[in-house]
Motif scaffolding. Structure first.
Motif, short mmCIF file in Angstrom:
data_model
loop_
_atom_site.label_atom_id
_atom_site.label_comp_id
_atom_site.label_asym_id
_atom_site.label_seq_id
_atom_site.Cartn_x
_atom_site.Cartn_y
_atom_site.Cartn_z
N THR A 101 0.83 -1.21 0.00
CA THR A 101 0.00 0.00 0.00
C THR A 101 0.86 1.25 0.00
O THR A 101 0.36 2.37 0.02
CB THR A 101 -0.91 0.02 1.25
OG1 THR A 101 -0.09 -0.24 2.39
CG2 THR A 101 -2.03 -0.98 1.16
N SER A 102 2.18 1.05 -0.05
CA SER A 102 3.05 2.23 0.02
C SER A 102 3.06 3.00 -1.31
O SER A 102 3.54 4.12 -1.37
CB SER A 102 4.48 1.80 0.38
OG SER A 102 5.00 1.05 -0.68
N LEU A 103 2.54 2.41 -2.35
CA LEU A 103 2.52 3.07 -3.66
C LEU A 103 1.13 3.65 -3.92
O LEU A 103 0.12 3.11 -3.44
CB LEU A 103 2.86 2.06 -4.76
CG LEU A 103 4.34 1.67 -4.84
CD1 LEU A 103 4.49 0.38 -5.62
CD2 LEU A 103 5.17 2.78 -5.47
N PRO A 104 1.08 4.72 -4.74
CA PRO A 104 -0.24 5.29 -5.02
C PRO A 104 -1.18 4.27 -5.66
O PRO A 104 -0.75 3.39 -6.41
CB PRO A 104 0.07 6.41 -6.03
CG PRO A 104 1.53 6.59 -6.01
CD PRO A 104 2.17 5.40 -5.38
N GLU A 105 -2.47 4.41 -5.33
CA GLU A 105 -3.47 3.46 -5.85
C GLU A 105 -3.53 3.47 -7.37
O GLU A 105 -3.85 2.48 -8.02
CB GLU A 105 -4.84 3.81 -5.27
CG GLU A 105 -5.72 2.59 -5.14
CD GLU A 105 -6.95 2.90 -4.32
OE1 GLU A 105 -8.03 2.56 -4.78
OE2 GLU A 105 -6.79 3.52 -3.23
N THR A 106 -3.18 4.62 -7.94
CA THR A 106 -3.22 4.75 -9.41
C THR A 106 -2.25 3.81 -10.10
O THR A 106 -2.31 3.61 -11.31
CB THR A 106 -2.83 6.19 -9.81
OG1 THR A 106 -1.66 6.54 -9.09
CG2 THR A 106 -3.95 7.17 -9.54
N THR A 107 -1.31 3.24 -9.37
CA THR A 107 -0.31 2.35 -10.00
C THR A 107 -0.82 0.90 -10.06
O THR A 107 -0.08 0.01 -10.45
CB THR A 107 1.01 2.36 -9.21
OG1 THR A 107 0.78 1.77 -7.93
CG2 THR A 107 1.57 3.76 -9.06
N THR A 108 -2.04 0.66 -9.66
CA THR A 108 -2.53 -0.72 -9.54
C THR A 108 -2.80 -1.34 -10.91
O THR A 108 -3.39 -0.73 -11.78
CB THR A 108 -3.82 -0.75 -8.69
OG1 THR A 108 -3.58 0.00 -7.51
CG2 THR A 108 -4.23 -2.16 -8.33
N THR A 109 -2.34 -2.59 -11.10
CA THR A 109 -2.57 -3.31 -12.37
C THR A 109 -3.91 -4.04 -12.30
O THR A 109 -4.53 -4.14 -11.23
CB THR A 109 -1.49 -4.38 -12.60
OG1 THR A 109 -1.61 -5.36 -11.55
CG2 THR A 109 -0.10 -3.80 -12.60
N ALA A 110 -4.32 -4.61 -13.44
CA ALA A 110 -5.58 -5.36 -13.51
C ALA A 110 -5.55 -6.55 -12.54
O ALA A 110 -6.59 -6.99 -12.04
CB ALA A 110 -5.79 -5.84 -14.93
N GLN A 111 -4.35 -7.08 -12.27
CA GLN A 111 -4.24 -8.23 -11.34
C GLN A 111 -4.19 -7.78 -9.89
O GLN A 111 -4.04 -8.59 -8.97
CB GLN A 111 -2.98 -9.06 -11.64
CG GLN A 111 -2.97 -9.77 -12.98
CD GLN A 111 -2.69 -8.82 -14.13
OE1 GLN A 111 -1.95 -7.84 -13.98
NE2 GLN A 111 -3.31 -9.09 -15.27
N GLY A 112 -4.27 -6.48 -9.65
CA GLY A 112 -4.30 -5.98 -8.27
C GLY A 112 -2.93 -5.73 -7.68
O GLY A 112 -2.81 -5.50 -6.47
N ASN A 113 -1.86 -5.75 -8.48
CA ASN A 113 -0.53 -5.43 -7.95
C ASN A 113 -0.24 -3.95 -8.15
O ASN A 113 -0.69 -3.36 -9.13
CB ASN A 113 0.53 -6.23 -8.71
CG ASN A 113 0.24 -7.71 -8.70
OD1 ASN A 113 0.11 -8.32 -7.65
ND2 ASN A 113 0.10 -8.30 -9.89
N ARG A 114 0.54 -3.39 -7.26
CA ARG A 114 0.96 -1.99 -7.48
C ARG A 114 2.36 -2.00 -8.11
O ARG A 114 3.21 -2.82 -7.75
CB ARG A 114 0.97 -1.23 -6.17
CG ARG A 114 -0.46 -1.19 -5.63
CD ARG A 114 -0.75 -0.01 -4.81
NE ARG A 114 -2.14 -0.11 -4.34
CZ ARG A 114 -2.63 0.58 -3.36
NH1 ARG A 114 -1.86 1.43 -2.70
NH2 ARG A 114 -3.90 0.45 -3.00
#
Ligand code: SAM
Length: 764
Positions: free
Chosen positions: A143-156
């Protein structure tokens, strides 16, 4: 076609001008051309290249050079080491592109705390920053990365960033740490920053020492259903999607292992396959295999990567991964000593391939299945050729486009156990067979080697009870005469000593005189033996000499010791050779043994009196090394001069004109599925073209009767008192003695051969 504004200048994507289908065809042709010069791989089919589903924005790892003016990019196409700034690079993964864009701005106007780190290195001025190494990580559950970096598989999606700094200009540790802290605050994608110290003049981008400056020391990175732990500088396949395909392919092959092999002791249940994953890196393959219910032992030389592999496996509930630190050959040998058995061995070595010692050890394990994942078709072909002698064969190669738009191609070979490949028979009659010996096999059985040439010959139809006529060192390749009985052995040994010439093709370090004779005593077991070695330089290849060498007398290691004694040791010779040159040739050009090949035997047939010429071609591994070192021009030149041999035998009775038809050699009974050898000529080849007297190469004047002038007899040591005026055939000028001054001829060293490899952290 992919459009890129940097395409004309940047050397990063050499195939960008081709449409994608054509790129794949080019890559397949690259793999095919790597195997084509190995007879044992003749039946190996190369599949179409597996395309990438993403050919732009795919690159999850990039090492970029920083120019003295602050550009961040790659060397240009011109080849003169100009760095091309590539702000609009098409292949960088979006997260890496984002970080490099911010870094460009920061290099131009650095924050005061980071000025000492961001000043670009200029060899003629100041500055410290040479390069950056970026690694994208798909982090599950962070969760340390912005939510906008999330991939379709749910990884940041984060980035590990390494600054590569010139070691002798590096600021203090405290200053570096402060710079790291300041920079991370300005780079929201970056989860960790490190500094790597580059040694002056080292050709690799990364140096051996890395220190973490700020953020995490490593990060989880998902490929397919599992993740491994990525750290600064450790290996990763640059294309996540293609890496996942390789993992799936390996997993599928192991899952399709014969059920019968995997029945447990009760005889009813299928047990879990035991897999050895060599060159395991951070465990990406091992973890995928553990996830697929295999019991995995991993081997990797870079200790931090092994620790990461263990912790990633444990964190994913895959139990304790048996991950061992060490050289692959050493660890496999210790597994053998403990009588450990495996159902499959996976090997994914660096570009230089699997070492000869590791190949021997792997073959001894005797696993029913081996899977070789390679990023270099030449070293793969070399190793598959060796594996074919060690009892493993493959029917097809699966190339994968791991780095789209470049010339690189990843290849997977699935190897199954099979009888060792039959040797190619170049000549045979009622007395002898003459076959080609491959590198890394002894002529006769030796305890430290799994098989031998003799053993392979004894499997030929109609062959039994062979006797060795001429010996070759284990690392040497070329023609070997075996007699079918003791009488024939004595006849042929005498014929060789009195009328025979053994002609070798050798590559020696540096530029030798154009020709010469090395007449120096060789000490063996406390005694001195006279010996003489004549050579003629055929070509200069990238600062080294390609020689045609004829030893008079056949003392052990004669050519290698004599050439070393005049300061021009054989390339690749681990005993008498030059270690840094050998290391360079192994790393760069895949040369993993002495560059010595017995290419031609001339002998008067002891029964018929016919002059017999037997020739073999330069083997694939030496050909590939030469081509890599010099391009194709030297090979073409040597071919034109008939210096690379032709795989044939012909004979000529005394008094016969050169063009007279000759009795054909006895037809060969091949049997089995061994590929047929080339046609055996039944008449003499046309005389070669005549060369001006001073031409570089004395051609392999195959059919010329003159070329067969009997050499002087060197039977008695006293004949050496005055070096005989060796009149080469056809009245060529007598070679002058042109030895470079050196101290001594190295002592004979017959200790068993081991090839050591430095343990290094490696990357793509
Ligand atoms: C091409 S990478 C493969 C990594 C891994 N299989 C993967 O897919 O991520 C090769 C690895 O071999 C390791 N290596 C190099 N020489 C080695 C040796 N002699 N013995 C064991 N590992 C070695 C390098 O450190 C590197 O991690």
């Amino acid at each position: 076609m992919i459009e890129c504004v940097h395409a004309e200048q940047c050397g990063g994507c050499p195939l960008i001008g081709m449409d994608y289908a054509q790129q794949l065809t080019t890559k397949r042709a690259r793999v095919v051309s790597a195997i084509v010069h190995y007879p044992a791989l003749e039946l190996l089919y190369t599949r179409q290249v597996v395309p990438g589903d993403q050919i732009v924005g795919y690159r999850g790892r990039a090492k970029l050079i920083v120019s003295p003016t602050g550009g961040i990019g790659l060397y240009g196409r011109s080849g003169n080491h100009d760095v091309i700034d590539i702000p609009n690079c098409r292949v960088l993964a979006p997260a890496l592109a984002e970080v490099t864009t911010i870094l460009r701005g920061l290099i131009t106007s650095p924050p005061p705390e980071a000025r000492g780190l961001l000043l670009p290195y200029d060899p003629h001025g100041g500055g410290v920053l040479r390069a950056i190494d970026l690694r994208e990580v798909h982090m599950p559950g962070t969760t340390s990365l912005p939510e906008t970096t999330t991939t379709a598989q749910g990884n940041r999606v984060g980035v590990l960033l390494t600054f590569v700094l010139q070691r002798d200009r590096v600021p203090s540790r405290e200053e570096l740490k402060e710079a790291g802290r300041a920079l991370r605050a300005l780079l929201p994608r970056v989860v960790g920053i490190a500094a790597n110290l580059h040694e002056a003049d080292a050709p690799q981008i990364l140096g051996p020492e890395t220190m973490v400056l700020d953020g995490v020391p490593h990060a989880e990175d998902r490929i397919g259903p599992t993740y491994h732990v990525a750290s600064f500088g450790s290996f990763v396949q640059v294309h996540r999607g293609q890496a996942s395909r390789v993992h799936a392919l390996i997993t599928r092959e192991i899952a399709s292992l014969d059920m019968q092999l995997l029945i447990d002791e009760t005889g009813t249940n299928r047990r879990q396959p035991k897999v050895l994953d060599l060159y395991g890196g951070s465990g990406a393959i091992s973890i995928a295999l553990s996830h697929a219910k295999n019991i995995v032992t991993m081997v990797e030389s870079f200790a931090p990567a092994v620790q990461n592999a263990r912790s990633a496996a444990e964190a994913q509930g895959l139990g304790k991964l048996d991950a061992r630190v060490g050289d692959a050959a050493d660890v496999v040998n210790s597994l053998l000593a403990n009588n450990e058995k495996f159902d499959a061995v996976v090997m994914n070595p660096p570009r230089r391939g699997v070492s000869p010692a590791a190949r021997e050890a792997i073959a001894r394990l005797g696993a029913p299945l081996c899977i070789y994942v390679s990023c270099d078709p030449d070293t793969l072909a070399r190793d598959l050729d060796h594996f074919s002698r060690l009892g493993y064969t493959s029917s097809e190669l699966i190339p994968i486009d791991m780095i789209p738009l470049t010339e690189e191609v990843e290849t997977v070979a699935v190897l199954k156990r099979a009888p060792p490949a039959q040797p190619r028979v170049i000549y045979e009659d009622d007395d002898v067979i003459v076959v080609e010996k491959g590198p890394h096999e002894p002529v006769e059985n030796q305890p430290e080697y799994l098989g031998s040439l003799m053993q392979r010959c004894l499997r030929l139809p109609g062959v039994s009870n062979l006797k060795v006529v001429n010996k070759l060192d284990t690392g040497t390749s070329g023609l070997c005469i075996f007699a079918r009985n003791e009488v024939a052995r004595q006849l042929w040994t005498t014929a060789l000593a009195t009328s025979g010439r053994l002609i070798y093709l050798v590559a020696a370090k540096g530029v030798t005189p154009t020709k010469g004779a090395i007449a120096r005593d060789l000490r063996e077991g406390g005694r001195s033996y006279m010996a003489r070695t004549r050579y003629r330089r055929l070509a200069v290849a990238s600062g080294h000499s390609i020689l045609r060498v004829i030893p008079d007398g056949h003392r052990p290691h004669q050519i290698r010791r004599h050439l070393a004694a005049i300061g021009h040791p054989v390339l690749g010779d681990e005993r008498y050779g030059h270690v840094p040159t050998n290391r360079y040739f192994e790393e760069k050009h895949g040369l993993d043994r002495s560059f010595v090949h017995l290419i031609r035997i001339e002998i008067v047939h002891p029964r018929t009196g016919a002059k017999l010429l037997i020739e073999s071609t330069l083997p694939g591994d030496l050909r590939a090394s030469l081509e890599r070192a010099t391009g194709s021009s030297v090979i073409k030149f040597l071919e034109q001069k008939h210096a690379l041999g032709e795989n044939r035998a012909s004979s000529m009775l005394p008094g016969e004109p050169a063009s007279a038809p000759l009795p054909p050699p006895r037809p060969l009974d091949r049997g089995g599925s061994q590929p047929a050898i080339g046609p055996m000529p039944t008449d003499l080849s046309p005389p070669p073209p005549s060369y001006p007297p001073d031409s570089l190469a004395e051609p392999m004047s195959y059919a010329s009767p003159d070329s067969f002038a009997s050499p002087p007899s060197y039977a008695s040591p006293t004949s050496y008192a005055q070096p005989p005026s060796y009149a080469p055939p056809g009245g060529l000028p007598s070679p002058t003695i042109t030895e470079a001054p050196t101290e001594h001829v190295p002592e004979l060293d017959e200790s068993p051969r081991t090839i050591r490899h430095a343990i290094v952290s490696d990357d793509d």
